[in-house]
Design a protein around this motif. Sequence first.
Motif, short mmCIF file in Angstrom:
data_model
loop_
_atom_site.label_atom_id
_atom_site.label_comp_id
_atom_site.label_asym_id
_atom_site.label_seq_id
_atom_site.Cartn_x
_atom_site.Cartn_y
_atom_site.Cartn_z
N GLY A 35 0.93 -1.11 -0.25
CA GLY A 35 -0.07 0.20 -0.10
C GLY A 35 1.27 0.96 0.28
N ARG A 36 2.11 1.25 0.63
CA ARG A 36 2.63 2.43 1.20
C ARG A 36 3.49 2.94 -0.10
N GLU A 37 3.96 1.67 -1.14
CA GLU A 37 4.86 2.06 -2.21
C GLU A 37 3.53 2.45 -2.98
N ASN A 38 2.16 2.04 -3.48
CA ASN A 38 1.78 2.43 -4.37
C ASN A 38 1.10 3.54 -3.89
N ILE A 39 1.66 4.47 -2.57
CA ILE A 39 0.85 5.29 -2.42
C ILE A 39 1.42 6.51 -3.22
N ILE A 40 3.23 6.08 -3.26
CA ILE A 40 4.25 6.57 -3.95
C ILE A 40 3.40 6.40 -5.29
N LEU A 41 3.45 5.69 -6.14
CA LEU A 41 3.45 6.12 -7.88
C LEU A 41 2.20 6.59 -7.74
N GLY A 42 0.84 6.93 -7.06
CA GLY A 42 0.23 7.60 -6.94
C GLY A 42 0.93 9.21 -6.83
N GLY A 43 1.37 9.51 -5.73
CA GLY A 43 1.52 10.58 -5.72
C GLY A 43 2.68 10.84 -7.30
N LEU A 44 3.39 9.98 -7.59
CA LEU A 44 3.99 10.05 -8.93
C LEU A 44 3.29 10.93 -10.27
N ALA A 45 2.07 9.57 -9.91
CA ALA A 45 1.43 10.17 -11.19
C ALA A 45 0.53 11.13 -11.27
N ALA A 46 0.47 11.93 -10.02
CA ALA A 46 -0.34 12.99 -9.81
C ALA A 46 0.76 14.28 -10.27
N GLY A 47 1.92 13.70 -10.18
CA GLY A 47 2.14 15.33 -11.10
C GLY A 47 3.28 15.90 -9.91
N LEU A 48 3.87 14.85 -8.39
CA LEU A 48 4.45 15.32 -7.66
C LEU A 48 6.05 14.84 -7.64
N SER A 49 6.94 15.93 -7.28
CA SER A 49 8.24 14.88 -7.71
C SER A 49 7.86 14.01 -6.23
N ARG A 50 9.31 13.35 -6.36
CA ARG A 50 9.30 12.20 -5.44
C ARG A 50 9.46 12.42 -4.32
N LYS A 51 10.46 13.65 -3.65
CA LYS A 51 10.54 14.29 -2.46
C LYS A 51 9.00 14.52 -1.63
N GLU A 52 8.15 15.60 -2.81
CA GLU A 52 6.47 15.51 -2.39
C GLU A 52 6.38 14.78 -1.80
N VAL A 53 5.99 13.83 -2.50
CA VAL A 53 5.31 12.02 -2.01
C VAL A 53 5.96 11.25 -1.30
N GLU A 54 6.95 11.43 -1.29
CA GLU A 54 8.15 10.68 0.50
C GLU A 54 7.53 11.59 1.73
N GLU A 55 7.37 13.43 1.35
CA GLU A 55 6.83 13.79 2.67
C GLU A 55 5.15 13.44 3.13
N ARG A 56 4.79 13.40 2.16
CA ARG A 56 2.93 12.91 2.44
C ARG A 56 3.29 11.23 3.18
N ALA A 57 3.75 10.87 1.81
CA ALA A 57 3.62 9.44 2.33
C ALA A 57 2.40 9.34 3.85
N ASP A 58 3.49 9.54 4.73
CA ASP A 58 2.69 9.04 6.58
C ASP A 58 1.95 9.39 6.72
N GLU A 59 1.75 10.42 6.24
CA GLU A 59 0.26 11.04 6.20
C GLU A 59 -0.95 10.42 5.65
#
Length: 267
Positions: free
Chosen positions: A119-143
């Motif tokens: 689920g966490r890995e898919n959260i990162i994939l979803g954020g990248l698909a939404a156009g966020l940078s890897r850093k932005e996605v990782e910052e929001r992943a825990d939340e």
Amino acid sequence: MSSLSGSPDEQQTGLAVKVDNLSITYRTTFERKPTLRQALIRFGRGQRSVREVHALQDLTFTVPVGTAMGIVGANGAGKSTLMRAVAGILPPTQGSIEVWGKASTLLALGVGFNKELSGRENIILGGLAAGLSRKEVEERADEVAEWTEIGDFIEMPMRTYSSGMSARVAFSVAVHMKPDILMVDEALSTGDARFRAKANDKMAELRSSARAMFLVSHGLNSIKEMCTAAIWLDKGRLMMEGDPESVVEEYKKFTKVKKSAATEDDV
């Protein structure tokens, strides 16, 4: 045509989305049962026939900034097709769509997820698909992971999830990536009553920050409570546009659905 940004003059009109004479037609094939003679000639193979589907027909409407637009209609009415067109996934056959801002791409819950990943890995994939940078996605992943309320399952492959758990992850990704135009297809039917209330609160919060929101749902109460405007589609045509209460009531009259708990609540 479909554009992701308008000219300065157009932006000053205060529109988030403009749909003008939009039609979408696609061709699909299906297997027609052969006669005995045809089967012998074709060695038992079925005959492929082509059918033209008019998914949307001559739609025109505008969505001002700050609008929460509900979309109602029976299965096959063209609701999801319209959402995909606004998101830029489906090109118009005729007419145009203009979008000022970035639309979310997680429409049907879970589309695009890799079931073999956690689920966490898919959260990162979803954020990248939404156009966020890897850093932005990782910052929001825990939340995002905490918001799903699925505990340790967030670290497990999504193939081990129930449909409700998968939907929670997808919805959490969609609402935490802060798109300009939020597009949600049947999200509020996920989870128990407490989680649905939490989802309602999150959607209300997003309404104040997003340029516009689209909500497709068979739960008519969600449309009336969460939206500021609504449209009703039937067989690809725009039947009515107006305030949610009026649109929902006319839709119910048309379908001869009597007011009951089953029709008013999310199902």
